[in-house]
Design a protein around this motif. Structure first.
Motif, PDB file in Angstrom:
ATOM      1  N   LEU A  51       0.736  -1.251   0.231  1.00  0.00           N
ATOM      2  CA  LEU A  51      -0.064   0.008   0.205  1.00  0.00           C
ATOM      3  C   LEU A  51       0.859   1.266  -0.028  1.00  0.00           C
ATOM      4  CD1 LEU A  51      -2.966   1.175   0.283  1.00  0.00           C
ATOM      5  CD2 LEU A  51      -2.438   1.288   2.844  1.00  0.00           C
ATOM      6  N   ARG A  52       0.581   2.137  -0.816  1.00  0.00           N
ATOM      7  CA  ARG A  52       1.192   3.518  -0.834  1.00  0.00           C
ATOM      8  C   ARG A  52       0.140   4.676  -1.198  1.00  0.00           C
ATOM      9  NH1 ARG A  52       6.889   3.653  -1.774  1.00  0.00           N
ATOM     10  NH2 ARG A  52       7.526   1.553  -2.061  1.00  0.00           N
ATOM     11  N   ILE A  53      -0.080   5.325   0.162  1.00  0.00           N
ATOM     12  CA  ILE A  53      -1.044   6.617  -0.175  1.00  0.00           C
ATOM     13  C   ILE A  53      -0.239   7.863   0.358  1.00  0.00           C
ATOM     14  CG2 ILE A  53      -3.242   7.701   0.631  1.00  0.00           C
ATOM     15  CD1 ILE A  53      -4.185   4.829   1.091  1.00  0.00           C
ATOM     16  N   PRO A  54       0.113   8.815  -0.381  1.00  0.00           N
ATOM     17  CA  PRO A  54       0.761   9.925   0.122  1.00  0.00           C
ATOM     18  C   PRO A  54       0.086  10.980   1.035  1.00  0.00           C
ATOM     19  CG  PRO A  54       1.178   9.699  -2.254  1.00  0.00           C
ATOM     20  CD  PRO A  54       0.192   8.703  -1.770  1.00  0.00           C
ATOM     21  N   LEU A  55       0.680  10.964   2.097  1.00  0.00           N
ATOM     22  CA  LEU A  55       0.219  11.687   3.179  1.00  0.00           C
ATOM     23  C   LEU A  55       0.307  13.396   3.112  1.00  0.00           C
ATOM     24  CD1 LEU A  55      -1.452  11.392   5.852  1.00  0.00           C
ATOM     25  CD2 LEU A  55       0.635  11.310   7.020  1.00  0.00           C
ATOM     26  N   PRO A  56      -0.789  13.965   2.999  1.00  0.00           N
ATOM     27  CA  PRO A  56      -0.461  15.418   2.592  1.00  0.00           C
ATOM     28  C   PRO A  56       0.249  16.378   3.952  1.00  0.00           C
ATOM     29  CG  PRO A  56      -2.920  14.812   2.315  1.00  0.00           C
ATOM     30  CD  PRO A  56      -2.419  13.594   2.915  1.00  0.00           C
ATOM     31  N   ALA A  57       0.799  17.176   3.604  1.00  0.00           N
ATOM     32  CA  ALA A  57       1.747  17.865   4.746  1.00  0.00           C
ATOM     33  C   ALA A  57       0.587  18.429   5.670  1.00  0.00           C
ATOM     34  CB  ALA A  57       2.311  18.880   4.172  1.00  0.00           C
ATOM     35  N   PHE A  58       0.791  18.319   6.804  1.00  0.00           N
ATOM     36  CA  PHE A  58       0.141  18.834   7.961  1.00  0.00           C
ATOM     37  C   PHE A  58       1.026  19.285   9.092  1.00  0.00           C
ATOM     38  CE2 PHE A  58       1.071  14.580   9.313  1.00  0.00           C
ATOM     39  CZ  PHE A  58       1.255  14.655  10.702  1.00  0.00           C
ATOM     40  N   GLU A  59       0.497  20.577   9.962  1.00  0.00           N
ATOM     41  CA  GLU A  59       1.273  20.883  11.160  1.00  0.00           C
ATOM     42  C   GLU A  59       0.182  21.165  12.270  1.00  0.00           C
ATOM     43  OE1 GLU A  59       4.868  23.767  11.507  1.00  0.00           O
ATOM     44  OE2 GLU A  59       2.973  24.840  11.188  1.00  0.00           O
ATOM     45  N   LEU A  60       0.449  20.531  13.327  1.00  0.00           N
ATOM     46  CA  LEU A  60      -0.406  20.573  14.354  1.00  0.00           C
ATOM     47  C   LEU A  60       0.261  21.050  15.621  1.00  0.00           C
ATOM     48  CD1 LEU A  60      -2.510  17.231  13.860  1.00  0.00           C
ATOM     49  CD2 LEU A  60      -3.191  19.724  13.336  1.00  0.00           C
ATOM     50  N   THR A  61      -0.186  20.870  16.919  1.00  0.00           N
ATOM     51  CA  THR A  61       0.473  21.365  18.071  1.00  0.00           C
ATOM     52  C   THR A  61       0.785  20.316  18.988  1.00  0.00           C
ATOM     53  OG1 THR A  61      -0.528  23.669  17.969  1.00  0.00           O
ATOM     54  CG2 THR A  61       0.401  22.892  19.800  1.00  0.00           C
ATOM     55  N   LYS A 159      -9.161  13.670   5.631  1.00  0.00           N
ATOM     56  CA  LYS A 159      -8.731  13.789   4.417  1.00  0.00           C
ATOM     57  C   LYS A 159      -7.277  13.223   4.275  1.00  0.00           C
ATOM     58  CE  LYS A 159     -11.328  18.131   3.390  1.00  0.00           C
ATOM     59  NZ  LYS A 159     -11.142  19.495   3.100  1.00  0.00           N
ATOM     60  N   GLY A 160      -6.393  13.445   5.170  1.00  0.00           N
ATOM     61  CA  GLY A 160      -5.017  12.903   5.010  1.00  0.00           C
ATOM     62  C   GLY A 160      -4.854  11.477   5.207  1.00  0.00           C
ATOM     63  N   PHE A 161      -5.369  10.968   6.607  1.00  0.00           N
ATOM     64  CA  PHE A 161      -5.342   9.762   6.974  1.00  0.00           C
ATOM     65  C   PHE A 161      -6.312   8.769   6.329  1.00  0.00           C
ATOM     66  CE2 PHE A 161      -2.526  11.625  10.049  1.00  0.00           C
ATOM     67  CZ  PHE A 161      -1.318  10.686  10.130  1.00  0.00           C
ATOM     68  N   LYS A 162      -7.416   9.239   5.919  1.00  0.00           N
ATOM     69  CA  LYS A 162      -8.610   8.616   5.680  1.00  0.00           C
ATOM     70  C   LYS A 162      -9.378   7.944   6.819  1.00  0.00           C
ATOM     71  CE  LYS A 162      -7.130   9.633   1.674  1.00  0.00           C
ATOM     72  NZ  LYS A 162      -7.405  11.076   0.991  1.00  0.00           N
ATOM     73  N   ILE A 163      -9.262   8.511   8.013  1.00  0.00           N
ATOM     74  CA  ILE A 163      -9.827   7.730   9.078  1.00  0.00           C
ATOM     75  C   ILE A 163     -11.185   8.820   9.359  1.00  0.00           C
ATOM     76  CG2 ILE A 163      -9.537   7.492  11.540  1.00  0.00           C
ATOM     77  CD1 ILE A 163      -7.938   5.553  10.193  1.00  0.00           C
ATOM     78  N   ALA A 164     -12.344   7.967   9.875  1.00  0.00           N
ATOM     79  CA  ALA A 164     -13.571   8.603  10.547  1.00  0.00           C
ATOM     80  C   ALA A 164     -13.186   9.386  11.604  1.00  0.00           C
ATOM     81  CB  ALA A 164     -14.480   7.659  10.179  1.00  0.00           C
ATOM     82  N   ASP A 187       5.699   5.554   6.277  1.00  0.00           N
ATOM     83  CA  ASP A 187       7.304   5.405   6.096  1.00  0.00           C
ATOM     84  C   ASP A 187       7.994   6.551   6.087  1.00  0.00           C
ATOM     85  OD1 ASP A 187       6.996   6.939   3.536  1.00  0.00           O
ATOM     86  OD2 ASP A 187       6.853   4.801   2.369  1.00  0.00           O
ATOM     87  N   ARG A 188       9.457   6.518   5.796  1.00  0.00           N
ATOM     88  CA  ARG A 188      10.175   7.655   6.292  1.00  0.00           C
ATOM     89  C   ARG A 188       9.875   8.862   5.234  1.00  0.00           C
ATOM     90  NH1 ARG A 188      14.931   5.741   8.502  1.00  0.00           N
ATOM     91  NH2 ARG A 188      15.026   3.526   8.552  1.00  0.00           N
ATOM     92  N   GLU A 189       9.036   8.565   3.995  1.00  0.00           N
ATOM     93  CA  GLU A 189       9.021   9.800   3.233  1.00  0.00           C
ATOM     94  C   GLU A 189       7.331  10.410   3.157  1.00  0.00           C
ATOM     95  OE1 GLU A 189      10.406   6.461   1.822  1.00  0.00           O
ATOM     96  OE2 GLU A 189      11.990   7.920   2.191  1.00  0.00           O
ATOM     97  N   GLY A 190       6.645   9.857   4.528  1.00  0.00           N
ATOM     98  CA  GLY A 190       5.434  10.282   4.809  1.00  0.00           C
ATOM     99  C   GLY A 190       4.498   9.698   3.726  1.00  0.00           C
ATOM    100  N   VAL A 191       4.436   8.337   3.393  1.00  0.00           N
ATOM    101  CA  VAL A 191       3.636   7.684   2.769  1.00  0.00           C
ATOM    102  C   VAL A 191       2.887   6.408   3.530  1.00  0.00           C
ATOM    103  CG1 VAL A 191       3.303   6.294   0.640  1.00  0.00           C
ATOM    104  CG2 VAL A 191       4.987   8.333   0.532  1.00  0.00           C
ATOM    105  N   ILE A 192       1.780   6.666   3.498  1.00  0.00           N
ATOM    106  CA  ILE A 192       0.779   5.642   4.613  1.00  0.00           C
ATOM    107  C   ILE A 192       1.020   4.271   3.742  1.00  0.00           C
ATOM    108  CG2 ILE A 192      -1.474   4.769   5.026  1.00  0.00           C
ATOM    109  CD1 ILE A 192      -2.230   7.661   5.081  1.00  0.00           C
ATOM    110  N   ARG A 193       1.519   3.232   4.516  1.00  0.00           N
ATOM    111  CA  ARG A 193       1.841   2.107   3.952  1.00  0.00           C
ATOM    112  C   ARG A 193       0.821   0.667   4.731  1.00  0.00           C
ATOM    113  NH1 ARG A 193       6.768   2.204   1.717  1.00  0.00           N
ATOM    114  NH2 ARG A 193       6.042   0.052   0.635  1.00  0.00           N
ATOM    115  N   GLY A 194       0.030   1.203   5.342  1.00  0.00           N
ATOM    116  CA  GLY A 194      -0.902   0.195   5.874  1.00  0.00           C
ATOM    117  C   GLY A 194      -1.830   0.887   6.917  1.00  0.00           C
ATOM    118  N   TYR A 195      -2.932  -0.068   6.998  1.00  0.00           N
ATOM    119  CA  TYR A 195      -3.965   0.018   8.152  1.00  0.00           C
ATOM    120  C   TYR A 195      -4.290  -1.422   8.963  1.00  0.00           C
ATOM    121  CZ  TYR A 195      -5.389   4.375   5.861  1.00  0.00           C
ATOM    122  OH  TYR A 195      -5.430   5.485   5.262  1.00  0.00           O
ATOM    123  N   TYR A 196      -4.166  -1.225  10.374  1.00  0.00           N
ATOM    124  CA  TYR A 196      -3.914  -2.357  10.996  1.00  0.00           C
ATOM    125  C   TYR A 196      -5.110  -2.358  12.273  1.00  0.00           C
ATOM    126  CZ  TYR A 196       0.279  -2.616   8.758  1.00  0.00           C
ATOM    127  OH  TYR A 196       1.449  -2.498   7.758  1.00  0.00           O
TER     128      TYR A 196
END
Length: 217
Positions: A51-61, A159-164, A187-196
């Motif tokens: 699985l490879r889903i690029p995660l959009p950039a985000f910045e939180l606190t 939108k990013g993680f595809k989590i409700a 992964d290291r590049e900010g790509v989602i590789r799996g849901y568990y």
């Protein structure tokens, strides 16, 4: 008449002895053994998740009140979960599962990081998250808890993680918070590789896949 001494086997032995005196023979032997060992290691290494889903950039606190996002996580494999601190049911179980991952994944060192994102940022301020981390005994050198404005949390989680996540009215004037319970491997590049799933099988799978990603050059 006396029989002549047998020379059977003498020639092969002489050839082996002659080869043993040649440095190239030992170099070739060492090379073959090394290639065999490398081949076994490669074959025994678990494959990376497909699985490879690029995660959009985000910045939180984070729990310290500092800005923290995808940029600070680059170069590390990380696992995210989604909770809120006042949740009495599934969230404590998710935190315990994440603690299990942290303990079992310590051999990966700084290559593995854990991230918890609140789905109730109106309640879970940085101070509340820090208190929650202390009460749960979370190792904050390897674990970051995140909050932020509700719209940014929703954008990152949905939108990013595809989590409700969201709120629903349980009765007039009373709302309950809902959210996905899957753990997410990035992964290291900010790509989602799996849901568990956060069960025994899911924990073993996410640790296996995290190790495969962390060991990748």
């Amino acid at each position: 008449m006396a029989s002549l001494p047998s020379r059977r086997g003498g020639r092969p032995r002489s050839r082996i002895e002659a080869l043993a005196r040649r440095p190239l023979f030992w170099i070739a032997l060492v090379a073959v053994v090394a290639l065999f060992s490398i081949g076994r290691a490669v074959l025994s290494r678990p494959p990376e998740p497909a699985l490879r889903i690029p995660l959009p950039a985000f910045e939180l606190t984070d729990h310290r009140g500092q800005r923290f996002g995808l940029e600070q996580l680059r170069g590390r494999v990380w696992i995210a979960d989604f909770i809120f601190t006042t949740c009495p049911t599934v969230c404590p179980k998710l935190t315990q599962r994440m603690k299990e991952i942290e303990q079992r994944g310590r051999e990966l060192g700084d290559a593995l990081h854990l991230v918890t994102i609140t789905v109730d940022p109106e309640t879970d301020t940085p101070e509340v998250l820090a208190s929650y981390a202390a009460s749960q005994g979370l190792p904050l050198d390897r674990w970051t808890l995140l909050t932020g404005p509700l719209d940014q949390i929703e954008s990152t989680v949905i939108k990013g993680f595809k989590i409700a996540m969201g709120k629903e009215e349980a009765s007039p004037g009373l709302f309950s918070i809902f959210h996905g319970e899957r753990l997410v491997l990035v992964d290291r590049e900010g790509v989602i590789r799996g849901y568990y799933e956060a069960n025994d099988e899911g924990i073993s799978a996410i640790l296996r896949d995290a190790s495969a990603l962390a060991e990748r050059d």
